[in-house]
Design a protein around this motif. Sequence first.
Motif, PDB file in Angstrom:
ATOM      1  N   SER A   9      -6.186  -0.597   5.584  1.00 58.17           N
ATOM      2  CA  SER A   9      -6.705  -1.069   4.306  1.00 58.17           C
ATOM      3  C   SER A   9      -8.221  -1.108   4.367  1.00 58.17           C
ATOM      4  O   SER A   9      -8.803  -1.139   5.431  1.00 58.17           O
ATOM      5  N   ASN A  10      -8.878  -1.162   3.216  1.00 59.81           N
ATOM      6  CA  ASN A  10     -10.327  -1.182   3.147  1.00 59.81           C
ATOM      7  C   ASN A  10     -10.806  -2.579   2.781  1.00 59.81           C
ATOM      8  O   ASN A  10     -10.254  -3.215   1.904  1.00 59.81           O
ATOM      9  N   GLN A  11     -11.887  -3.060   3.442  1.00 60.92           N
ATOM     10  CA  GLN A  11     -12.413  -4.383   3.166  1.00 60.92           C
ATOM     11  C   GLN A  11     -13.506  -4.380   2.118  1.00 60.92           C
ATOM     12  O   GLN A  11     -13.981  -5.421   1.721  1.00 60.92           O
ATOM     13  N   SER A  12     -13.945  -3.255   1.628  1.00 65.42           N
ATOM     14  CA  SER A  12     -15.088  -3.194   0.720  1.00 65.42           C
ATOM     15  C   SER A  12     -14.862  -3.951  -0.587  1.00 65.42           C
ATOM     16  O   SER A  12     -15.798  -4.413  -1.207  1.00 65.42           O
ATOM     17  N   SER A  13     -13.620  -4.114  -1.012  1.00 69.41           N
ATOM     18  CA  SER A  13     -13.346  -4.805  -2.270  1.00 69.41           C
ATOM     19  C   SER A  13     -13.007  -6.274  -2.065  1.00 69.41           C
ATOM     20  O   SER A  13     -12.534  -6.929  -2.974  1.00 69.41           O
ATOM     21  N   GLY A  14     -13.249  -6.817  -0.860  1.00 69.28           N
ATOM     22  CA  GLY A  14     -12.938  -8.209  -0.580  1.00 69.28           C
ATOM     23  C   GLY A  14     -11.485  -8.435  -0.205  1.00 69.28           C
ATOM     24  O   GLY A  14     -11.049  -9.559  -0.051  1.00 69.28           O
ATOM     25  N   VAL A  15     -10.727  -7.380  -0.063  1.00 74.73           N
ATOM     26  CA  VAL A  15      -9.325  -7.459   0.312  1.00 74.73           C
ATOM     27  C   VAL A  15      -9.248  -7.557   1.834  1.00 74.73           C
ATOM     28  O   VAL A  15      -9.996  -6.894   2.542  1.00 74.73           O
ATOM     29  N   THR A  16      -8.350  -8.386   2.330  1.00 69.32           N
ATOM     30  CA  THR A  16      -8.174  -8.518   3.771  1.00 69.32           C
ATOM     31  C   THR A  16      -7.716  -7.196   4.358  1.00 69.32           C
ATOM     32  O   THR A  16      -6.811  -6.551   3.829  1.00 69.32           O
ATOM     33  N   SER A  17      -8.322  -6.820   5.448  1.00 73.63           N
ATOM     34  CA  SER A  17      -7.997  -5.560   6.094  1.00 73.63           C
ATOM     35  C   SER A  17      -6.867  -5.751   7.101  1.00 73.63           C
ATOM     36  O   SER A  17      -6.829  -6.752   7.807  1.00 73.63           O
ATOM     37  N   SER A  18      -5.985  -4.801   7.148  1.00 74.25           N
ATOM     38  CA  SER A  18      -4.932  -4.817   8.151  1.00 74.25           C
ATOM     39  C   SER A  18      -4.650  -3.388   8.576  1.00 74.25           C
ATOM     40  O   SER A  18      -4.856  -2.451   7.819  1.00 74.25           O
ATOM     41  N   SER A  19      -4.212  -3.256   9.795  1.00 75.55           N
ATOM     42  CA  SER A  19      -3.911  -1.948  10.347  1.00 75.55           C
ATOM     43  C   SER A  19      -2.446  -1.938  10.739  1.00 75.55           C
ATOM     44  O   SER A  19      -1.956  -2.909  11.313  1.00 75.55           O
ATOM     45  N   GLY A  20      -1.756  -0.862  10.444  1.00 79.93           N
ATOM     46  CA  GLY A  20      -0.354  -0.821  10.792  1.00 79.93           C
ATOM     47  C   GLY A  20       0.246   0.535  10.531  1.00 79.93           C
ATOM     48  O   GLY A  20      -0.452   1.527  10.392  1.00 79.93           O
ATOM     49  N   TYR A  21       1.569   0.558  10.490  1.00 75.82           N
ATOM     50  CA  TYR A  21       2.322   1.780  10.262  1.00 75.82           C
ATOM     51  C   TYR A  21       3.162   1.633   9.012  1.00 75.82           C
ATOM     52  O   TYR A  21       3.765   0.592   8.778  1.00 75.82           O
ATOM     53  N   LEU A  22       3.205   2.701   8.245  1.00 77.15           N
ATOM     54  CA  LEU A  22       4.104   2.765   7.108  1.00 77.15           C
ATOM     55  C   LEU A  22       5.437   3.254   7.643  1.00 77.15           C
ATOM     56  O   LEU A  22       5.553   4.366   8.148  1.00 77.15           O
ATOM     57  N   LEU A  23       6.438   2.403   7.566  1.00 77.23           N
ATOM     58  CA  LEU A  23       7.750   2.722   8.099  1.00 77.23           C
ATOM     59  C   LEU A  23       8.655   3.098   6.933  1.00 77.23           C
ATOM     60  O   LEU A  23       8.778   2.342   5.972  1.00 77.23           O
ATOM     61  N   THR A  24       9.245   4.282   6.999  1.00 81.34           N
ATOM     62  CA  THR A  24      10.159   4.768   5.972  1.00 81.34           C
ATOM     63  C   THR A  24      11.557   4.835   6.570  1.00 81.34           C
ATOM     64  O   THR A  24      11.748   5.439   7.625  1.00 81.34           O
ATOM     65  N   CYS A  25      12.520   4.207   5.906  1.00 81.33           N
ATOM     66  CA  CYS A  25      13.892   4.208   6.415  1.00 81.33           C
ATOM     67  C   CYS A  25      14.856   3.960   5.257  1.00 81.33           C
ATOM     68  O   CYS A  25      14.433   3.655   4.144  1.00 81.33           O
ATOM     69  N   ASP A  26      16.153   4.077   5.527  1.00 81.39           N
ATOM     70  CA  ASP A  26      17.134   3.791   4.492  1.00 81.39           C
ATOM     71  C   ASP A  26      17.294   2.264   4.360  1.00 81.39           C
ATOM     72  O   ASP A  26      16.885   1.513   5.241  1.00 81.39           O
ATOM     73  N   PRO A  27      17.853   1.789   3.239  1.00 84.90           N
ATOM     74  CA  PRO A  27      17.970   0.340   3.011  1.00 84.90           C
ATOM     75  C   PRO A  27      18.708  -0.437   4.104  1.00 84.90           C
ATOM     76  O   PRO A  27      18.244  -1.516   4.479  1.00 84.90           O
ATOM     77  N   PRO A  28      19.826   0.061   4.673  1.00 89.10           N
ATOM     78  CA  PRO A  28      20.464  -0.710   5.747  1.00 89.10           C
ATOM     79  C   PRO A  28      19.565  -0.867   6.986  1.00 89.10           C
ATOM     80  O   PRO A  28      19.509  -1.939   7.584  1.00 89.10           O
ATOM     81  N   MET A  29      18.855   0.187   7.341  1.00 89.34           N
ATOM     82  CA  MET A  29      17.936   0.118   8.473  1.00 89.34           C
ATOM     83  C   MET A  29      16.808  -0.861   8.175  1.00 89.34           C
ATOM     84  O   MET A  29      16.405  -1.651   9.034  1.00 89.34           O
ATOM     85  N   LYS A  30      16.320  -0.841   6.941  1.00 90.44           N
ATOM     86  CA  LYS A  30      15.260  -1.763   6.549  1.00 90.44           C
ATOM     87  C   LYS A  30      15.740  -3.205   6.680  1.00 90.44           C
ATOM     88  O   LYS A  30      15.006  -4.062   7.170  1.00 90.44           O
ATOM     89  N   GLN A  31      16.965  -3.479   6.263  1.00 92.69           N
ATOM     90  CA  GLN A  31      17.502  -4.833   6.377  1.00 92.69           C
ATOM     91  C   GLN A  31      17.605  -5.265   7.841  1.00 92.69           C
ATOM     92  O   GLN A  31      17.340  -6.427   8.175  1.00 92.69           O
ATOM     93  N   PHE A  32      17.979  -4.349   8.725  1.00 91.17           N
ATOM     94  CA  PHE A  32      18.041  -4.667  10.153  1.00 91.17           C
ATOM     95  C   PHE A  32      16.650  -5.007  10.682  1.00 91.17           C
ATOM     96  O   PHE A  32      16.471  -5.965  11.431  1.00 91.17           O
TER      97      PHE A  32
END
Length: 91
Positions: free
Chosen positions: A8-31
Amino acid sequence: MSPKSTQSNQSSGVTSSSGYLLTCDPPMKQFIIHLNDKKSADKKFILEDLDARHLLIKGDVRDEITRKVDEWMDENVFSTIERVGENLDTS
């Protein structure tokens, strides 16, 4: 599960965080949400629940999540050979 690095970018006053975008099916997401819920507040790894198929997670837990998902899949996915009693040839 297909993680992608994101920041994320901090220039707009938004808190910055670093991570991974995880894509999965709904049952896997629930797990994965269940894994997160079992952790204490300071060890939770989900940064954002984006939609039905996407989570933003902390990058340092990527390997742990992959390992836990692999274990869960090994325990819960069965092949046709393991289905004892189905379609047995009795001739």
